[in-house]
Write a protein that holds these residues in place. Structure first.
Motif: not given
Ligand code: MG
Length: 375
Positions: A62, A65, A94-95, A188
Motif C-alpha cells: 500500500r 501504491h 489517500h490510503d 488511484d
Molecule cells: Mg489507493
C-alpha cells in the motif's frame, strides 16, 4: 489549462488550532510533510494492496501504491495547472485509513461493525487518524491539517449530501471538493488498474494472450509493441504495454477533465464547488476502457485462487482478533481502553484493528492463540 480553477492555498480555511505560518513552507506543503512523517503513513509498507506480503518482493504494497498515485496525480495536476502541493498531500494520505488485508479487510471490519449497528469506512477512519490517533504535537491532538486536506479525505471516493453522514456535516455537504481532491480517486484507479495488470502478469495469473482476447483497447498497444520490438521477450512487452496504457489513461483523464470543466462554465474555485457534478472525469472512451480493465482484473486477479486462498485465512484471523477483544477488553492497549470513555467498545476495537499492519495483526493473533485466549 485550468489555472483559474486552481485552489489557491491563500484561500485555505485554516486549521482547527491556529498556528503561526512557517517561514518557507505554505500550509499545503506542511500538510504533505505531516502526512509523510505520520506513523500511519509508515505502516502502509506492511499493508496488502492486492497480493499479500511474502508472495514476492516485487508486488506493490500500500505504500508503493500510494507513491505511484502521488506521482500520477502530480503529473495530471501539473498539466492542468492546479495546486501541486494540495494534490500531493491528498494523494499521499489517500490510503492511511486502510485496514490490514486490503479491500477484504475493509469489508470484514464493516461486516463485524454492522452487528453493532455501525460500519467501517476507510475514509472516515483516515479522518480519525489525522484528527486524533496521530499524537505528535504537544499543543493539539492529531496532525491539525487544513480544512481542505481533511475535506479531501472525507470526500475521497464520493460527495456527501446534507444530513447523510452527521459526523461530516462540517465538510460542506452538497458541495464538490476542490478539483485537486476530485482527481485523487481517478488517479488511484489508474494506478491500481495498471499496477495490478503488471503484478497479475508477474504472478502468472495473466498472459499477453488473455489481454489480447479480452481487452481490445489494450491489445492495440500490444500489437504496436510487437511490431516495434518483435524480438523482445514477453516480460519486456508487458512492461512496454503497461506504460503505454498508463499514458493513455492519464491523457484520457486530462482530456475528460478539461472538457467537463469547460462545459460546466466554472470560472473559479466557487464554480467548481457549485457544479452539479464532479468535473474531474475520464473522457468517455477511457471511462469504458477503465471499466473493462476492472472487470478483467476482478475475473483473473482479485478472484483468483492465489489471492482468495490467502484472503480467507487472513480475514478469519482478523475476525477472531476482533471477537476476542470484544469479550476481553482488558487485552486492548491502555490508550484504546481509555477511548471507550468516548466511543462504544466495538468502535475502539475497530480503530485498533484498522490501524494494524498485516504483520502486526498476524502476530497478535498468534500471541492470543499461543496464550490460549483466542476465541
Ligand atoms: Mg489507493
Amino acid at each position: 489549462m485550468l489555472a483559474p480553477l486552481r485552489f489557491d492555498v491563500r484561500q485555505a480555511r485554516g486549521r482547527r488550532y491556529p498556528e503561526t505560518p512557517h517561514p518557507y513552507r505554505n500550509d499545503f506543503q506542511r500538510d504533505r510533510d505531516r502526512i509523510v512523517h505520520a506513523r500511519a503513513f509508515r505502516r502502509l509498507e506492511d499493508k496488502t494492496q492486492v497480493f499479500a506480503p511474502g508472495l514476492s518482493d516485487h508486488f506493490r504494497n500500500r505504500l508503493t501504491h500510494t507513491i505511484e498515485v502521488a506521482q500520477i496525480a502530480r503529473t495530471v495536476a501539473g498539466v492542468l495547472e492546479l495546486d501541486l502541493d494540495l494534490v500531493e498531500a491528498l494523494a499521499l494520505g489517500h490510503d492511511v485509513g486502510h485496514p490490514p488485508f486490503g479491500h477484504s479487510g475493509e469489508c470484514e471490519l464493516n461486516r463485524l461493525m454492522k452487528a453493532h449497528n455501525a460500519g467501517f469506512d476507510h475514509n472516515l477512519h483516515a479522518l480519525r487518524i489525522v484528527e486524533w490517533f496521530e499524537q505528535r504535537y504537544a499543543r493539539f491532538p492529531g496532525l491539525n491539517l487544513t480544512f481542505e486536506v481533511r475535506e479531501g479525505i472525507a470526500k475521497h471516493s464520493r460527495d456527501i449530501e446534507p444530513g447523510e453522514v452527521p459526523e461530516l456535516d462540517a465538510y460542506l455537504p452538497g458541495l464538490r471538493p476542490p478539483l485537486e481532491a476530485q482527481l485523487i480517486d481517478l488517479c488511484d484507479e489508474i494506478a491500481y488498474n495498471t499496477a495490478d495488470l503488471d503484478d497479475g502478469y508477474a504472478a502468472g495469473l495473466i498472459t499477453l494472450g488473455m489481454i489480447g482476447a479480452e481487452l481490445p483497447d489494450v491489445a492495440l498497444f500490444r500489437d504496436d509493441i510487437e511490431s516495434k520490438y518483435p524480438g523482445a521477450n514477453e516480460h519486456m512487452k508487458v512492461q512496454e504495454m503497461v506504460r503505454a496504457l498508463l499514458n493513455w489513461l492519464v491523457s484520457g483523464l486530462i482530456e475528460g477533465t478539461v472538457d467537463a470543466a469547460r462545459a460546466s462554465g466554472a470560472r473559479d474555485m466557487e464554480g467548481v464547488r457549485h457544479a452539479p457534478r464532479r468535473l474531474a472525469q475520464y473522457s468517455s472512451e477511457i471511462a469504458a476502457a477503465s471499466e473493462a480493465l476492472k472487470e478483467f482484473l476482478r475475473r483473473h486477479v482479485y478472484h483468483s485462487e492465489l489471492v482468495e486462498r490467502d484472503r480467507r485465512s487472513s480475514i478469519d484471523k482478523l475476525a477472531q482478533v476482533f471477537g476476542t477483544m470484544l469479550r476481553h477488553p482488558d487485552l486492548l492497549p491502555e490508550d484504546y481502553r481509555e477511548l471507550t470513555a468516548a466511543v462504544p467498545l466495538p468502535r475502539a476495537i475497530c480503530d485498533y484493528v484498522a490501524g494494524m499492519t498485516d504483520g502486526f495483526l498476524l502476530r497478535t493473533w498468534e500471541q492470543l492463540r499461543s496464550t490460549g485466549r483466542l476465541e
